[in-house]
Design a protein around this motif. Structure first.
Motif, PDB file in Angstrom:
ATOM      1  N   ALA A 112       0.825  -1.202   0.000  1.00  0.00           N
ATOM      2  CA  ALA A 112       0.000   0.000   0.000  1.00  0.00           C
ATOM      3  C   ALA A 112       0.860   1.254   0.000  1.00  0.00           C
ATOM      4  CB  ALA A 112      -0.935  -0.007   1.216  1.00  0.00           C
ATOM      5  N   MET A 113       1.968   1.214   0.716  1.00  0.00           N
ATOM      6  CA  MET A 113       2.840   2.379   0.737  1.00  0.00           C
ATOM      7  C   MET A 113       3.551   2.568  -0.604  1.00  0.00           C
ATOM      8  SD  MET A 113       2.087   3.798   3.463  1.00  0.00           S
ATOM      9  CE  MET A 113       3.232   5.167   3.273  1.00  0.00           C
ATOM     10  N   GLN A 114       3.757   1.486  -1.345  1.00  0.00           N
ATOM     11  CA  GLN A 114       4.249   1.631  -2.715  1.00  0.00           C
ATOM     12  C   GLN A 114       3.204   2.343  -3.569  1.00  0.00           C
ATOM     13  OE1 GLN A 114       5.954  -1.995  -4.496  1.00  0.00           O
ATOM     14  NE2 GLN A 114       6.178  -2.813  -2.415  1.00  0.00           N
ATOM     15  N   THR A 115       1.947   1.988  -3.352  1.00  0.00           N
ATOM     16  CA  THR A 115       0.869   2.687  -4.049  1.00  0.00           C
ATOM     17  C   THR A 115       0.862   4.160  -3.667  1.00  0.00           C
ATOM     18  OG1 THR A 115      -0.552   0.752  -4.316  1.00  0.00           O
ATOM     19  CG2 THR A 115      -1.640   2.886  -4.223  1.00  0.00           C
ATOM     20  N   ALA A 116       1.059   4.447  -2.394  1.00  0.00           N
ATOM     21  CA  ALA A 116       1.093   5.841  -1.948  1.00  0.00           C
ATOM     22  C   ALA A 116       2.205   6.612  -2.656  1.00  0.00           C
ATOM     23  CB  ALA A 116       1.280   5.898  -0.432  1.00  0.00           C
ATOM     24  N   ALA A 117       3.336   5.961  -2.895  1.00  0.00           N
ATOM     25  CA  ALA A 117       4.433   6.608  -3.621  1.00  0.00           C
ATOM     26  C   ALA A 117       4.020   6.910  -5.060  1.00  0.00           C
ATOM     27  CB  ALA A 117       5.672   5.720  -3.596  1.00  0.00           C
ATOM     28  N   ILE A 118       3.261   6.000  -5.660  1.00  0.00           N
ATOM     29  CA  ILE A 118       2.733   6.240  -7.012  1.00  0.00           C
ATOM     30  C   ILE A 118       1.806   7.443  -6.996  1.00  0.00           C
ATOM     31  CG2 ILE A 118       1.221   5.285  -8.803  1.00  0.00           C
ATOM     32  CD1 ILE A 118       2.378   2.497  -8.046  1.00  0.00           C
ATOM     33  N   TRP A 119       0.953   7.524  -5.994  1.00  0.00           N
ATOM     34  CA  TRP A 119       0.047   8.672  -5.892  1.00  0.00           C
ATOM     35  C   TRP A 119       0.824   9.980  -5.751  1.00  0.00           C
ATOM     36  CZ3 TRP A 119      -3.588   6.144  -1.705  1.00  0.00           C
ATOM     37  CH2 TRP A 119      -4.402   5.202  -2.328  1.00  0.00           C
ATOM     38  N   ARG A 120       1.881   9.952  -4.959  1.00  0.00           N
ATOM     39  CA  ARG A 120       2.664  11.177  -4.778  1.00  0.00           C
ATOM     40  C   ARG A 120       3.294  11.617  -6.106  1.00  0.00           C
ATOM     41  NH1 ARG A 120       3.974   8.519   0.103  1.00  0.00           N
ATOM     42  NH2 ARG A 120       5.979   7.764  -0.715  1.00  0.00           N
ATOM     43  N   ALA A 121       3.781  10.644  -6.871  1.00  0.00           N
ATOM     44  CA  ALA A 121       4.353  10.980  -8.182  1.00  0.00           C
ATOM     45  C   ALA A 121       3.279  11.543  -9.114  1.00  0.00           C
ATOM     46  CB  ALA A 121       4.998   9.727  -8.793  1.00  0.00           C
ATOM     47  N   GLU A 122       2.088  10.968  -9.068  1.00  0.00           N
ATOM     48  CA  GLU A 122       0.997  11.471  -9.900  1.00  0.00           C
ATOM     49  C   GLU A 122       0.601  12.886  -9.471  1.00  0.00           C
ATOM     50  OE1 GLU A 122      -0.124  10.313 -12.546  1.00  0.00           O
ATOM     51  OE2 GLU A 122       0.203   8.141 -12.584  1.00  0.00           O
ATOM     52  N   MET A 123       0.633  13.154  -8.170  1.00  0.00           N
ATOM     53  CA  MET A 123       0.343  14.502  -7.688  1.00  0.00           C
ATOM     54  C   MET A 123       1.391  15.491  -8.195  1.00  0.00           C
ATOM     55  SD  MET A 123      -2.492  14.739  -6.029  1.00  0.00           S
ATOM     56  CE  MET A 123      -2.184  16.426  -5.508  1.00  0.00           C
ATOM     57  N   ASP A 124       2.639  15.073  -8.235  1.00  0.00           N
ATOM     58  CA  ASP A 124       3.690  15.946  -8.770  1.00  0.00           C
ATOM     59  C   ASP A 124       3.422  16.272 -10.236  1.00  0.00           C
ATOM     60  OD1 ASP A 124       4.969  15.902  -6.333  1.00  0.00           O
ATOM     61  OD2 ASP A 124       6.440  14.364  -6.901  1.00  0.00           O
ATOM     62  N   THR A 125       3.001  15.251 -10.981  1.00  0.00           N
ATOM     63  CA  THR A 125       2.666  15.475 -12.391  1.00  0.00           C
ATOM     64  C   THR A 125       1.499  16.444 -12.524  1.00  0.00           C
ATOM     65  OG1 THR A 125       3.432  13.255 -12.993  1.00  0.00           O
ATOM     66  CG2 THR A 125       1.922  14.348 -14.526  1.00  0.00           C
ATOM     67  N   LEU A 126       0.481  16.269 -11.691  1.00  0.00           N
ATOM     68  CA  LEU A 126      -0.680  17.154 -11.729  1.00  0.00           C
ATOM     69  C   LEU A 126      -0.271  18.595 -11.442  1.00  0.00           C
ATOM     70  CD1 LEU A 126      -3.671  17.868 -11.751  1.00  0.00           C
ATOM     71  CD2 LEU A 126      -3.865  16.900  -9.446  1.00  0.00           C
ATOM     72  N   VAL A 127       0.535  18.797 -10.425  1.00  0.00           N
ATOM     73  CA  VAL A 127       0.987  20.147 -10.081  1.00  0.00           C
ATOM     74  C   VAL A 127       1.762  20.756 -11.242  1.00  0.00           C
ATOM     75  CG1 VAL A 127       2.554  21.448  -8.588  1.00  0.00           C
ATOM     76  CG2 VAL A 127       0.994  19.764  -7.590  1.00  0.00           C
ATOM     77  N   ALA A 128       2.644  19.984 -11.859  1.00  0.00           N
ATOM     78  CA  ALA A 128       3.441  20.492 -12.980  1.00  0.00           C
ATOM     79  C   ALA A 128       2.559  20.901 -14.153  1.00  0.00           C
ATOM     80  CB  ALA A 128       4.460  19.438 -13.416  1.00  0.00           C
ATOM     81  N   ARG A 129       1.515  20.129 -14.410  1.00  0.00           N
ATOM     82  CA  ARG A 129       0.646  20.447 -15.552  1.00  0.00           C
ATOM     83  C   ARG A 129      -0.221  21.674 -15.284  1.00  0.00           C
ATOM     84  NH1 ARG A 129      -1.007  14.588 -18.262  1.00  0.00           N
ATOM     85  NH2 ARG A 129       1.166  13.910 -18.559  1.00  0.00           N
ATOM     86  N   VAL A 130      -0.620  21.854 -14.051  1.00  0.00           N
ATOM     87  CA  VAL A 130      -1.361  23.081 -13.732  1.00  0.00           C
ATOM     88  C   VAL A 130      -0.428  24.285 -13.785  1.00  0.00           C
ATOM     89  CG1 VAL A 130      -2.657  24.292 -11.926  1.00  0.00           C
ATOM     90  CG2 VAL A 130      -3.148  21.894 -12.423  1.00  0.00           C
ATOM     91  N   ASP A 131       0.811  24.101 -13.400  1.00  0.00           N
ATOM     92  CA  ASP A 131       1.795  25.181 -13.537  1.00  0.00           C
ATOM     93  C   ASP A 131       1.961  25.573 -15.006  1.00  0.00           C
ATOM     94  OD1 ASP A 131       2.193  25.233 -10.826  1.00  0.00           O
ATOM     95  OD2 ASP A 131       4.075  24.092 -10.873  1.00  0.00           O
ATOM     96  N   THR A 132       1.985  24.586 -15.892  1.00  0.00           N
ATOM     97  CA  THR A 132       2.062  24.868 -17.324  1.00  0.00           C
ATOM     98  C   THR A 132       0.843  25.652 -17.788  1.00  0.00           C
ATOM     99  OG1 THR A 132       3.364  22.873 -17.750  1.00  0.00           O
ATOM    100  CG2 THR A 132       2.185  23.822 -19.629  1.00  0.00           C
ATOM    101  N   LEU A 133      -0.325  25.240 -17.322  1.00  0.00           N
ATOM    102  CA  LEU A 133      -1.551  25.962 -17.648  1.00  0.00           C
ATOM    103  C   LEU A 133      -1.461  27.405 -17.173  1.00  0.00           C
ATOM    104  CD1 LEU A 133      -4.536  26.106 -18.577  1.00  0.00           C
ATOM    105  CD2 LEU A 133      -5.176  25.205 -16.330  1.00  0.00           C
ATOM    106  N   ASP A 134      -0.934  27.601 -15.984  1.00  0.00           N
ATOM    107  CA  ASP A 134      -0.808  28.947 -15.434  1.00  0.00           C
ATOM    108  C   ASP A 134       0.079  29.821 -16.321  1.00  0.00           C
ATOM    109  OD1 ASP A 134      -1.035  30.951 -13.227  1.00  0.00           O
ATOM    110  OD2 ASP A 134       1.121  30.567 -13.071  1.00  0.00           O
TER     111      ASP A 134
END
Length: 635
Positions: A52-74
């Motif tokens: 489950a904590m490996q899954t949590a690490a995947i989620w954190r990486a996906e959150m980083d991607t989401l933040v980066a893409r919203v930054d691009t939108l900005d």
């Protein structure tokens, strides 16, 4: 037929408190120092099950991607100057929302309040827990979507920039919360189960992509997120080949290029979504992973929302209510038909809720006490126990409170429950029935007829009036032959072009929001005094506004169930529309706005649906296929 205004009322939040969503931000958006139902941080530690904590690490990486893409939108929005810039901004928005969808299951499970801020409806939010006049403006992706994909985004550049910046701030909070989670196997698989249900009830219906029209592609991104979430569990026991085949097939269908209006939603649910949910259910069991120990409307042992026993009515009941005995339900049935519950002994519950008429009366407005018409139409009580909140204005939370309200209303039964109890207590036969239905514990006093027990028996009876075996239900469980070709086409109009399922949520077709079913939404439709096609005047009943005085509540009403709708004419809260065809014409025109009713807060889109005559016929036939009163007549 559209994304509704959310009422965060204190009465509705009672249900959320008794069946909490696993989350760290149920009261505002930061992780607490103690462990909650969601496996949140405990004194700052993040120790959980290894996979489950490996899954949590995947989620954190996906959150980083989401933040980066919203930054691009900005960055693109800040430089917005030409039509080409608008197209680049739209593409960046779509890319960012796809990233959100890949991590949606984690955000919705562990941070539902923040997830609402990120991707909630672009409508004012009435914060009734803070006071009925507290209205907060919407934020997040859908607000950005309405501007960016609207008619003149260049003219709203300042607002667009402000909203993207607000989105970035919310994401900062969301990333912190997801990064701090203590994640366990049972919660990972529970979040996955709920996300599959979310795809079928909110995703493919267009609930959160009302303008950009990206719901099918976003559903595919959601499935990709599910595949990534479960990656640490692969190469273990079970039938991963089945799961993989269904994920691949579902994603392929969603990316096939079919537009949402012509997409075969029924086939997708029956051939892919439901089998995937069952395969995941079996895979979890094969891995020996348990389920969270909590009561919720979508039963923890059900695989899909369309299972025959998918719903637990007690999840909508007060905490102290348990499964009721048949003798207590039978007592409630008798009380439902007993005119002694009214002050002058002229009315029973069944006087207006006539069992043979699907528990309605067929009248435009209920006759009320001494034949004085009430302002509202009599709704069916079939499946009334499968929703949060009662009455058209949601003025009560539980059925027990609804009983009190009706019996003691001067315009309805005009009695006092204490007086009714005394009257029934004097009836030896009735007193005996109460004694049997509510036996005293050993050494206790004799059971008496009391106001509380009258409420309890009637609520138990109402809670048992469930019927979920219509032809539509049978089709969704795999027997698609239960529906004719026209009815199947009507289902797809209901979920697709007609946008009906964005308010009347599958499978219950009421306004209680899946997949957690902890809140009920209200709509401002602009219903007129009478059915007209032009020159309409809004019905004077202000609905929810009588209970909570906030501007968005004016003329807002609970979204009713559409089950047995062919038996419950006339329609709308005031009975203004005599036939299903007339109701569809109202929606097709854009609600009240399409017939001349001018309101500040109509939540139904004013843009005409432009349904064809065959589409309308098919939709009506589908609605008639929602009929099922099995078992309700003999109860």
């Amino acid at each position: 037929m559209r994304i509704q205004m959310v009422i965060a009322a204190s009465l509705l939040s009672l249900a959320a408190c008794r069946n909490p969503t696993p989350a760290a931000d149920t009261s505002g958006g930061t992780t607490s120092g103690g462990t909650t139902n969601g496996g949140t941080t405990n004194g700052g530690t993040t120790n959980g099950d290894p996979r489950a904590m490996q899954t949590a690490a995947i989620w954190r990486a996906e959150m980083d991607t989401l933040v980066a893409r919203v930054d691009t939108l900005d960055r693109i929005v800040l430089a917005l100057d030409t039509d080409a810039d608008v197209e680049r901004a739209r593409a960046a928005f779509i890319s960012a929302r796809m990233a959100f969808k890949r991590v949606e299951l984690a955000l919705e499970y562990y941070a539902p309040t923040t997830s609402r801020d990120l991707n909630g409806a672009a409508l004012p939010h009435v914060e009734e827990e803070e006071g009925p006049d507290i209205v907060t403006p919407p934020t997040g992706f859908q607000v950005v979507e309405e501007i960016l994909f609207g008619e003149a985004p260049m003219l709203e550049r300042a607002e667009l920039r402000q909203e993207v910046r607000a989105l970035q701030q919310i994401l900062t909070r969301a990333r912190t919360m997801i990064g701090a989670q203590r994640v366990t196997d049972d919660r990972v698989w529970d979040a996955t189960k709920l996300e599959v249900a979310r795809i079928t009830t909110l995703g493919i219906t267009g609930f959160d992509s009302p303008v950009a029209g990206q719901s099918l592609a976003e559903a595919e991104a959601t499935l990709e997120g599910i595949a990534q979430t479960l990656r640490p569990y692969r190469n273990t026991v079970g039938r991963w080949d089945t799961v993989d085949s269904l994920l691949t097939g579902a994603r392929g269908v969603l990316l096939a290029g079919t537009d949402r209006d012509s997409f075969d939603h029924l086939a997708f649910i029956v051939r892919f979504a439901n089998p995937l949910a069952r395969a995941l259910h079996a895979q979890r069991a094969a891995l020996g992973i348990g389920v969270p120990d909590e009561r919720r409307a979508f039963r923890k042992d059900a695989a899909t929302l369309f299972d025959a026993e998918a719903f637990d009515p007690l999840a909508f009941a007060p905490l102290d209510v348990r499964a009721e005995s048949e003798v207590r339900l039978a007592l409630g049935r008798t009380l439902f038909r007993d005119a002694r519950l009214s002050g002058d002994r002229s009315l029973a519950c069944s006087s207006c809720h006539i069992p043979e008429r699907a528990f309605t009366d067929g009248l435009k407005a209920s006759p009320g006490r001494r034949g004085q018409p009430l302002p509202r139409n009599t709704p069916t009580v079939i499946n009334i126990g499968l929703q949060v909140g009662s009455f058209s204005d949601l003025r009560t939370t539980y059925l027990e409170d609804q009983v009190t309200e009706v019996v003691q209303s001067p315009n309805e039964m005009h009695a006092r429950l204490a007086d009714v109890a005394a009257l029934l207590r004097a009836d030896t036969a009735m007193a005996t029935r109460f004694r049997v239905a509510f036996p005293s514990p050993p050494g206790g006093r004799d059971s008496l007829v009391t106001a509380a027990r009258i409420r309890r028996a009637l609520a138990a009876y109402l809670r048992g009036l469930n019927a979920m075996a219509s032809p539509v239900d049978r089709a969704l469980r795999g027997d698609t032959a239960a529906l004719s070709a026209d009815e199947r086409a009507g289902f797809n109009v209901f979920v697709g072009k007609g946008k009906c399922a964005t308010c009347h949520f599958l499978p219950l077709t009421n306004g209680t929001v899946p997949p957690m079913f902890q809140k009920t939404e209200v709509e401002v439709l602009g219903v007129p005094i009478r059915a007209v096609t032009s020159g309409g005047r809004v019905d004077p009943d202000v609905g929810r506004y009588r209970i909570a005085i906030a501007a968005p509540n004016k003329y807002a009403f609970r979204t009713p169930t559409l089950r047995n709708v062919s038996l419950t004419a006339p329609y709308m809260h005031n009975g203004a529309y005599p036939t299903l065809e007339s109701v569809l014409d109202f929606y097709d025109r854009g609600g009240g706005a399409g017939i001349g009713v001018e309101l500040d807060h109509q939540t139904l889109p004013s843009t005409p649906l432009k349904l064809t005559a065959p589409e309308k016929r098919s939709l009506v036939r589908f609605l008639r296929a929602l009929t099922d009163t099995t078992g309700t007549q003999r109860r």
